[in-house]
Design a protein around this motif. Structure first.
Motif, short mmCIF file in Angstrom:
data_model
loop_
_atom_site.label_atom_id
_atom_site.label_comp_id
_atom_site.label_asym_id
_atom_site.label_seq_id
_atom_site.Cartn_x
_atom_site.Cartn_y
_atom_site.Cartn_z
N TRP A 287 0.85 -1.20 0.00
CA TRP A 287 0.00 0.00 0.00
C TRP A 287 0.87 1.24 0.00
CZ3 TRP A 287 -4.65 2.13 -0.61
CH2 TRP A 287 -4.86 3.41 -0.09
N ARG A 288 0.52 2.19 -0.85
CA ARG A 288 1.25 3.44 -0.92
C ARG A 288 0.28 4.59 -0.75
NH1 ARG A 288 6.38 3.48 -0.21
NH2 ARG A 288 6.59 5.32 -1.52
N GLY A 289 0.61 5.55 0.05
CA GLY A 289 -0.22 6.72 0.23
C GLY A 289 -0.50 7.01 1.69
N VAL A 290 -1.39 7.96 1.92
CA VAL A 290 -1.73 8.41 3.27
C VAL A 290 -3.16 7.99 3.61
CG1 VAL A 290 -2.15 10.44 4.73
CG2 VAL A 290 -0.15 10.37 3.23
N ILE A 291 -3.31 7.44 4.78
CA ILE A 291 -4.63 7.15 5.34
C ILE A 291 -4.85 8.16 6.45
CG2 ILE A 291 -6.06 5.47 6.56
CD1 ILE A 291 -4.39 3.28 5.19
N ALA A 292 -5.81 9.06 6.27
CA ALA A 292 -6.08 10.14 7.22
C ALA A 292 -7.23 9.75 8.13
CB ALA A 292 -6.42 11.42 6.47
N LEU B 206 1.58 8.09 12.57
CA LEU B 206 1.86 9.41 13.14
C LEU B 206 0.67 9.91 13.95
CD1 LEU B 206 3.59 11.96 13.41
CD2 LEU B 206 2.61 12.78 11.25
N ASP B 207 0.92 10.19 15.22
CA ASP B 207 -0.08 10.78 16.11
C ASP B 207 0.20 12.28 16.15
OD1 ASP B 207 -1.65 11.69 18.21
OD2 ASP B 207 -0.42 10.73 19.76
N ARG C 210 6.65 16.78 6.61
CA ARG C 210 8.03 16.35 6.41
C ARG C 210 8.24 14.96 7.01
NH1 ARG C 210 11.02 19.94 9.50
NH2 ARG C 210 10.34 21.54 8.02
N TRP C 211 7.60 14.71 8.16
CA TRP C 211 7.72 13.40 8.81
C TRP C 211 7.25 12.30 7.87
CZ3 TRP C 211 5.00 9.12 10.29
CH2 TRP C 211 5.46 8.37 11.37
N VAL C 212 6.12 12.52 7.20
CA VAL C 212 5.60 11.52 6.27
C VAL C 212 6.48 11.42 5.03
CG1 VAL C 212 3.64 10.92 4.80
CG2 VAL C 212 3.24 11.74 7.12
N GLU C 213 6.95 12.55 4.53
CA GLU C 213 7.83 12.55 3.36
C GLU C 213 9.09 11.73 3.64
OE1 GLU C 213 8.68 16.57 2.41
OE2 GLU C 213 6.64 17.04 1.75
N ASP C 214 9.62 11.86 4.85
CA ASP C 214 10.83 11.13 5.23
C ASP C 214 10.60 9.62 5.27
OD1 ASP C 214 12.21 13.49 5.44
OD2 ASP C 214 12.07 13.62 7.62
N ARG C 215 9.35 9.21 5.28
CA ARG C 215 9.00 7.78 5.31
C ARG C 215 8.40 7.33 3.99
NH1 ARG C 215 9.62 10.15 9.70
NH2 ARG C 215 10.31 9.10 11.61
N GLY C 216 8.80 8.00 2.94
CA GLY C 216 8.40 7.61 1.61
C GLY C 216 7.03 8.09 1.18
N GLY C 217 6.42 8.97 1.97
CA GLY C 217 5.12 9.51 1.60
C GLY C 217 3.94 8.62 1.92
N SER C 218 4.18 7.56 2.68
CA SER C 218 3.10 6.64 3.05
C SER C 218 3.04 6.50 4.57
CB SER C 218 3.31 5.27 2.42
OG SER C 218 3.26 5.35 1.01
N VAL D 161 -3.73 18.96 6.51
CA VAL D 161 -2.38 18.38 6.45
C VAL D 161 -2.20 17.55 5.18
CG1 VAL D 161 -0.61 17.07 7.68
CG2 VAL D 161 -2.36 18.32 8.97
N PHE D 162 -3.15 16.66 4.91
CA PHE D 162 -3.10 15.83 3.70
C PHE D 162 -4.47 15.82 3.03
CE2 PHE D 162 0.37 14.06 6.31
CZ PHE D 162 1.43 14.20 5.41
N PRO D 163 -4.86 16.92 2.41
CA PRO D 163 -6.18 17.00 1.77
C PRO D 163 -6.35 16.03 0.60
CG PRO D 163 -4.85 18.90 1.17
CD PRO D 163 -4.11 18.19 2.26
N ASP D 164 -5.23 15.53 0.06
CA ASP D 164 -5.30 14.58 -1.06
C ASP D 164 -5.07 13.14 -0.60
OD1 ASP D 164 -5.73 16.64 -2.93
OD2 ASP D 164 -3.57 17.03 -3.05
N ALA D 165 -5.26 12.89 0.68
CA ALA D 165 -5.07 11.53 1.21
C ALA D 165 -5.92 10.52 0.45
CB ALA D 165 -5.43 11.49 2.70
#
Length: 222
Positions: free
Chosen positions: A4-9, A34-35, A115-123, A135-139
């Motif tokens: 899985w790649r991406g952000v789950i908000a 991330l909390d 930046r924290w998420v970017e440092d972890r590959g954006g996922s 923070v991540f409107p395109d999650a």
């Protein structure tokens, strides 16, 4: 599910079950967790330790700019010190609600969270109150958690690191809710594309299953 790649908000009011759910979903998917609330709590603790007023933006911003706030494996540190226990006290909770309402503080911490998420590959699985909106409107997946007020009070009292009367906890949550939904900077609200999950009667396994269904559904439409 691997790959899985991406952000789950995961957004929602305090004690709606965000942290428990986010940790479990992250574990199931092999993602970082991330909390973001921990960032605001640590920022509030930094302001308190500096002897500044958490209602004063200029002084608070100056303190937080100097503070090194980090998070790893769900534990928050401030200037290299693990402060996870201290930031869960009633005193810091009240201060965090004040600091979180300051636009200058939110700008600083939103940048650090991205930046924290970017440092972890954006996922990552990211939980808070403005993740899907600011923070991540395109999650790729957006969840909005809710729960009955008495259940939220029970949960918050159970996670506090000091003895606190349930009535006091409930009153604190009510004050926090009002501040979160009425603040000018990034108020708490459900985004139109977020799926609402009421966790009042759900156990952690059931809530996790609901989110994983959403993740599967998202992948199926790719």
């Amino acid at each position: 599910m691997e790959g899985w790649r991406g952000v789950i908000a995961i957004d929602g009011p305090a004690a709606s079950g965000k942290s428990t759910l986010a940790r479990r979903v992250a574990g199931e998917l092999g993602l970082a967790y991330l909390d973001t609330g921990g960032f605001y709590r640590a920022a509030a603790l930094a302001v308190l330790r500096a002897g500044e007023d958490c209602d004063h933006e200029e002084e608070s911003v100056a303190v937080v700019c100097r503070a090194a706030i980090a998070q790893s494996d769900g534990r928050t540190s401030l200037d290299g010190e693990d402060v996870e226990k201290e930031i869960r006290t009633q005193r810091v909770s009240e201060a965090a609600s004040k600091v979180a309402a300051l636009p200058g503080i939110r700008r600083i911490l939103v940048e650090r969270q991205r930046r924290w998420v970017e440092d972890r590959g954006g996922s990552a699985v990211v939980e808070g109150r403005d993740i899907g909106s600011v923070v991540f409107p395109d999650a790729e997946v957006k969840v909005y958690l809710t729960a009955a007020s008495d259940e939220r009070t029970r949960r918050r009292a159970a996670e506090m690191t000091e003895d606190t009367e349930p009535e006091e906890v409930g009153e604190s949550l009510a004050r926090r809710d009002q501040k979160d939904i009425s603040r000018a900077a990034s108020p708490l609200h459900r985004m139109p594309d977020a799926i609402e999950i009421n966790t009042t009667a759900l156990n952690p396994e059931e809530a996790t299953g609901e989110v994983l269904k959403m993740v599967h559904g998202c992948r199926a439409t790719e």
